[in-house]
Enzyme design. Structure first.
Site, PDB file in Angstrom:
ATOM      1  N   ASN A 110      16.187  62.235  -6.350  1.00 48.14           N
ATOM      2  CA  ASN A 110      17.543  62.333  -5.791  1.00 48.14           C
ATOM      3  C   ASN A 110      18.209  60.969  -5.617  1.00 48.14           C
ATOM      4  O   ASN A 110      19.404  60.825  -5.879  1.00 48.14           O
ATOM      5  CB  ASN A 110      17.511  63.070  -4.449  1.00 48.14           C
ATOM      6  CG  ASN A 110      17.084  64.516  -4.599  1.00 48.14           C
ATOM      7  OD1 ASN A 110      16.929  65.006  -5.725  1.00 48.14           O
ATOM      8  ND2 ASN A 110      16.875  65.198  -3.491  1.00 48.14           N
ATOM      9  N   HIS A 156      66.471  61.910 -19.532  1.00 53.20           N
ATOM     10  CA  HIS A 156      66.650  63.305 -19.947  1.00 53.20           C
ATOM     11  C   HIS A 156      66.572  63.442 -21.470  1.00 53.20           C
ATOM     12  O   HIS A 156      67.200  64.323 -22.042  1.00 53.20           O
ATOM     13  CB  HIS A 156      67.982  63.888 -19.459  1.00 53.20           C
ATOM     14  CG  HIS A 156      68.218  63.730 -17.989  1.00 53.20           C
ATOM     15  ND1 HIS A 156      67.919  64.710 -17.072  1.00 53.20           N
ATOM     16  CD2 HIS A 156      68.683  62.676 -17.275  1.00 53.20           C
ATOM     17  CE1 HIS A 156      68.214  64.271 -15.852  1.00 53.20           C
ATOM     18  NE2 HIS A 156      68.668  63.036 -15.944  1.00 53.20           N
ATOM     19  N   LYS A 285      52.238  65.468 -46.907  1.00 56.21           N
ATOM     20  CA  LYS A 285      52.078  65.268 -45.464  1.00 56.21           C
ATOM     21  C   LYS A 285      51.324  63.998 -45.091  1.00 56.21           C
ATOM     22  O   LYS A 285      50.329  63.640 -45.702  1.00 56.21           O
ATOM     23  CB  LYS A 285      51.336  66.466 -44.839  1.00 56.21           C
ATOM     24  CG  LYS A 285      52.124  67.749 -44.790  1.00 56.21           C
ATOM     25  CD  LYS A 285      53.450  67.665 -44.062  1.00 56.21           C
ATOM     26  CE  LYS A 285      53.314  67.506 -42.563  1.00 56.21           C
ATOM     27  NZ  LYS A 285      52.857  68.734 -41.910  1.00 56.21           N
ATOM     28  N   GLN A 324      23.773  68.333 -10.276  1.00 56.89           N
ATOM     29  CA  GLN A 324      23.420  67.978 -11.654  1.00 56.89           C
ATOM     30  C   GLN A 324      24.565  68.286 -12.610  1.00 56.89           C
ATOM     31  O   GLN A 324      24.757  67.614 -13.608  1.00 56.89           O
ATOM     32  CB  GLN A 324      22.165  68.761 -12.050  1.00 56.89           C
ATOM     33  CG  GLN A 324      21.719  68.586 -13.483  1.00 56.89           C
ATOM     34  CD  GLN A 324      20.415  69.336 -13.733  1.00 56.89           C
ATOM     35  OE1 GLN A 324      19.403  69.033 -13.133  1.00 56.89           O
ATOM     36  NE2 GLN A 324      20.445  70.332 -14.610  1.00 56.89           N
TER      37      GLN A 324
HETATM   38  N1  ARG Z   1      18.643  66.096 -12.997  1.00 60.86           N
HETATM   39  C1  ARG Z   1      18.736  66.054 -11.592  1.00 60.86           C
HETATM   40  C2  ARG Z   1      20.187  65.785 -11.149  1.00 60.86           C
HETATM   41  O1  ARG Z   1      20.932  65.265 -11.917  1.00 60.86           O
HETATM   42  C3  ARG Z   1      17.827  65.013 -11.055  1.00 60.86           C
HETATM   43  C4  ARG Z   1      17.480  65.209  -9.635  1.00 60.86           C
HETATM   44  C5  ARG Z   1      16.589  66.358  -9.477  1.00 60.86           C
HETATM   45  N2  ARG Z   1      16.188  66.487  -8.122  1.00 60.86           N
HETATM   46  C6  ARG Z   1      15.612  67.612  -7.641  1.00 60.86           C
HETATM   47  N3  ARG Z   1      15.291  67.610  -6.404  1.00 60.86           N
HETATM   48  N4  ARG Z   1      15.409  68.664  -8.408  1.00 60.86           N
HETATM   49  O2  ARG Z   1      20.572  66.115 -10.063  1.00 60.86           O
END
Ligand code: ARG
Length: 399
Positions: A110, A156, A285, A324
């Site tokens: 994350n 215009h 063309k 994602q």
């Molecule tokens: N491909 C995921 C995204 O873009 C990566 C992170 C995935 N994290 C997870 N906890 N499944 O968010």
């Protein structure tokens, strides 16, 4: 163990295909950034005595080699890998063994994906700024090449006041430079170090140094507190895409003007043959497809902004997989805008105004005449306006 979260139970292939989606293809562009971030992370772990010097060396060499072989096309992310983070860790562990398994201490995909995305977006913003400035440069050069060619100034879509190629081009150039400044401004939200926020709640029991990775990666600040990081996903993206919407609006307006000027009825401009396309049935063309596609691309980028905002709007806090889905829209907006700006700079370089075909209505000087009456005779503008209007009326009745 195939994926980073794999605990040995088999995964339904249909679920893998759906959840990975396009990630294994889209993430290709994040590989070099994920490598940079992983090396910074491992270096920090080592400085905090959480990783040995030998392991760090092996990780660094292994990751750099993987970035190189990926760029050379020797490997790509497979569906089984799910994303670039999994693919890199798997390839690294294959190459250097145990040390590869130590790199994921104190991070989560994350914060990893956000770090890679932000590093990528910073580069993309810089490239887009340069592309916008280049269109402006091409317009300025055109304005200088044909500075004295008169153009009607339209309101215009009717002749309003006299203008010139220089003035027309300078207006667009100024706005494109401003779009570049807007893109630079979008970096404020991007340049925050997500690393160390891990899954979204930090790294309990582990003494990591978020300032260390901030400095190594060149982010302006550490993104704090850790709970802010996932809340912000999509905001930096939307901010950047908004600036691209502004850029595309200017390119779209430029295209709209030029398509009108290129019609047989106007014939104000010519385009070199190699910048127009032909028809399969009408041999004569020479179509301005580039301009039409740039105009059409404005919709693509507008839609990307709506898509990103829509994905985030009703989410609560913390990481959720919906996020994602921001990636395809973000990449599409960046690629479309960059390609559009680049081709417009080329096209403007080949554009020529044809002074013989540009006829200004004599009445186009009416406002100037009224202004002069005020300065010469000291009458009010309203009176001058009415006098010039009456004069013009008489002339057209006499015709
Ligand atoms: N491909 C995921 C995204 O873009 C990566 C992170 C995935 N994290 C997870 N906890 N499944 O968010």
């Amino acid at each position: 163990m195939k994926r980073l979260w794999d605990k040995g139970e088999p995964l339904d292939q249909r679920v893998l295909r759906y959840t990975a989606g396009e990630d294994h293809i889209l993430d290709a562009r994040l590989v070099p950034y994920d490598v940079r971030a992983s090396i910074a992370h491992a270096t920090m772990l080592c400085a905090q005595n959480l990783l040995s010097k030998d392991d760090l060396k092996a990780i660094e060499i292994g990751l750099n080699a993987l970035a190189e072989s990926h760029a050379a096309g020797d490997w790509s992310i497979s569906l089984d890998d799910e994303d670039c983070h999994t693919a890199l860790e798997r390839h690294l562990t294959d190459a250097i063994g145990e040390a590869g398994k130590r790199v994921h201490l104190g991070r989560s995909r994350n914060d990893q994906v956000l770090t890679a995305l932000r590093l990528y977006m910073l580069d993309a913003a810089t490239e887009l700024e340069a592309a916008a400035d280049k269109v402006a440069e091409a317009l300025t050069a055109l304005g200088e090449r044909q500075a004295d060619v008169a153009l009607p100034g339209y309101t215009h879509m009717q002749h309003g006041m006299p203008s010139s190629v220089r003035l027309w081009a300078a207006g667009f150039a100024a706005e494109l430079n401003d779009d570049a400044t807007g893109l630079a401004g979008a970096k404020r939200r991007i340049s925050k170090n997500p690393l160390g926020s891990a899954a979204g709640y930090g790294t309990p029991g582990l003494n990591i140094d978020r300032e260390h990775t901030r400095a190594a990666l060149g982010f302006d600040i550490v993104h704090e507190p850790v709970t802010a990081v996932q809340l912000s996903r999509g905001k930096a993206e939307a901010g950047l895409i908004f600036e691209l919407v502004m850029l595309m609006q200017d390119l779209g307006k430029l295209s709209a003007d030029l398509m009108l000027f290129y019609t047989q009825e106007f014939a104000y401009v010519t385009l070199p043959e190699n910048m127009t396309t032909g028809s399969s049935i009408m041999p004569q063309k020479r179509n301005p497809d580039v301009l039409e596609l740039v105009r059409g691309a404005t919709a693509t980028v507008n839609a990307a902004l709506h898509e990103v905002l829509g994905i985030c709007t009703k989410l609560g806090s913390g990481y959720q997989r919906d996020l994602q889905r921001i990636k395809p829209a973000l990449f599409r907006a960046i690629d479309t805008s960059l390609a559009s700006a680049e081709i417009m700079a080329v096209l403007i370089g080949g554009l020529r105004f044809v002074p013989e075909n540009i006829k200004l209505d004599a009445s186009i000087h009416a406002a100037e005449q009224a202004n002069k009456l005020v300065t010469v005779e000291g009458i009010s503008f309203r009176e001058a306006y009415l006098r010039v209007a009456a004069e013009l009326n008489k002339e057209s009745n006499n015709k």
